[in-house]
Design an enzyme around this catalytic site. Structure first.
Site, short mmCIF file in Angstrom:
data_model
loop_
_atom_site.label_atom_id
_atom_site.label_comp_id
_atom_site.label_asym_id
_atom_site.label_seq_id
_atom_site.Cartn_x
_atom_site.Cartn_y
_atom_site.Cartn_z
N ASP A 9 0.80 -1.25 0.00
CA ASP A 9 0.00 0.00 0.00
C ASP A 9 0.82 1.29 0.00
O ASP A 9 0.51 2.22 0.75
CB ASP A 9 -0.96 0.01 1.20
CG ASP A 9 -2.00 -1.11 1.14
OD1 ASP A 9 -1.90 -1.98 0.26
OD2 ASP A 9 -2.89 -1.11 2.01
N ASP A 51 -4.62 -0.80 -1.68
CA ASP A 51 -5.98 -0.67 -1.18
C ASP A 51 -6.79 -0.08 -2.34
O ASP A 51 -6.35 0.89 -2.97
CB ASP A 51 -5.95 0.30 0.01
CG ASP A 51 -6.87 -0.10 1.15
OD1 ASP A 51 -7.33 -1.25 1.18
OD2 ASP A 51 -7.13 0.76 2.01
N HIS A 53 -10.60 0.68 -3.03
CA HIS A 53 -12.00 0.66 -2.56
C HIS A 53 -12.98 1.13 -3.62
O HIS A 53 -12.62 1.89 -4.54
CB HIS A 53 -12.13 1.52 -1.31
CG HIS A 53 -11.37 0.97 -0.13
ND1 HIS A 53 -11.57 -0.31 0.33
CD2 HIS A 53 -10.43 1.52 0.66
CE1 HIS A 53 -10.77 -0.52 1.38
NE2 HIS A 53 -10.06 0.57 1.59
N HIS A 79 -10.63 6.90 1.43
CA HIS A 79 -9.26 6.80 0.93
C HIS A 79 -9.17 5.74 -0.16
O HIS A 79 -9.98 4.81 -0.21
CB HIS A 79 -8.28 6.45 2.07
CG HIS A 79 -8.60 5.12 2.71
ND1 HIS A 79 -9.55 4.98 3.70
CD2 HIS A 79 -8.13 3.88 2.47
CE1 HIS A 79 -9.64 3.71 4.04
NE2 HIS A 79 -8.78 3.00 3.31
N LYS A 104 -6.91 -4.98 -3.27
CA LYS A 104 -7.74 -5.53 -2.18
C LYS A 104 -8.70 -4.45 -1.70
O LYS A 104 -8.49 -3.27 -1.98
CB LYS A 104 -6.83 -5.96 -1.01
CG LYS A 104 -6.04 -4.80 -0.39
CD LYS A 104 -5.08 -5.28 0.68
CE LYS A 104 -4.20 -4.16 1.19
NZ LYS A 104 -4.89 -3.11 1.95
N CYS A 146 -1.90 -2.52 7.73
CA CYS A 146 -1.83 -3.44 6.59
C CYS A 146 -0.50 -4.19 6.51
O CYS A 146 -0.47 -5.34 6.06
CB CYS A 146 -2.13 -2.67 5.30
SG CYS A 146 -3.87 -2.15 5.26
ZN LIG Z 1 -8.78 0.91 3.24
#
Ligand SMILES: [Zn+2]
Length: 199
Positions: A9, A51, A53, A79, A104, A146
């Site tokens: 990340d 990450d 989303h 985020h 992810k 993470c």
């Molecule tokens: Zn997140």
């Protein structure tokens, strides 16, 4: 030994100026690139996670509800929405070093890279198994969330795990220290670049 580097990340939203910035995140991006330029031969495979989303909804409660303050434990500011600049790798991370990209957190919280998959739908564990990886170094952001979750899952997958902690940045000092202690309790090696070079 077949060794992989897992870069967790290293994204704009987790570095200075981002929606969920960690102190030192940009420096970590540059330091990971330096490490790969100087010692890239250490790795048979380099994997990076992001990450990633959904723009719609709260991603399973991961984003604090509109009008409420995130608690920075299990609710967070918006985020790393897929396709936005905040979700891109930090510019100081040279992506030519990365062999495999994993995303992810699509519609749900996902702290560990082992919850993610490549664009072909292959899990991180399968990617590592394909190459016969038995040892991983884990670096990136954030140490206390993470990076920790990814390192613990790597350990559960039966891999030998090292966290190079000066190639990580954290949300907060107290949770970073607790995370590093928890990792060591699970048999994970916590080291620094200097210690690695001297070993
Ligand atoms: Zn997140």
């Amino acid at each position: 030994m077949t060794r992989a580097l897992i870069i967790v990340d290293v994204q704009n939203d987790f570095t200075e100026g981002g929606a969920l910035a960690t102190d030192g995140g940009a420096a970590v991006a540059a330091a990971i690139t330096r490490h790969l330029n100087e010692d890239g031969d250490r790795y048979d495979l380099v994997v990076a996670t992001r990450d990633w989303h959904d723009a719609d909804g709260d991603n399973g409660g991961h984003f604090a509800a509109e009008g409420t303050e995130p608690n920075f434990v299990d609710t967070w500011p918006v985020h790393c929405v897929a396709g936005t600049p905040g979700a891109e790798y930090h510019e100081s991370l040279e992506t030519r070093h990365i062999d495999i990209h994993v995303v992810k957190g699509m519609g749900e919280p996902a702290y560990s890279g082992f919850e993610g998959a490549t664009s072909d739908g292959e899990t991180l564990q399968a990617v590592l198994a394909d190459v016969g990886v038995d040892e991983v170094d884990v670096v990136g952001i954030a140490t206390d969330y993470c990076v920790k979750a990814t390192a613990l899952d790597a350990c559960r997958a039966g891999l030998q795990v090292t966290v190079i902690h000066d190639l990580t940045s954290a949300v907060a000092d107290a949770t970073r220290d607790a995370a590093l202690t928890a990792l060591q309790t699970h048999g994970i090696t916590v080291t620094t670049l200097a210690e690695l070079a001297a070993a």
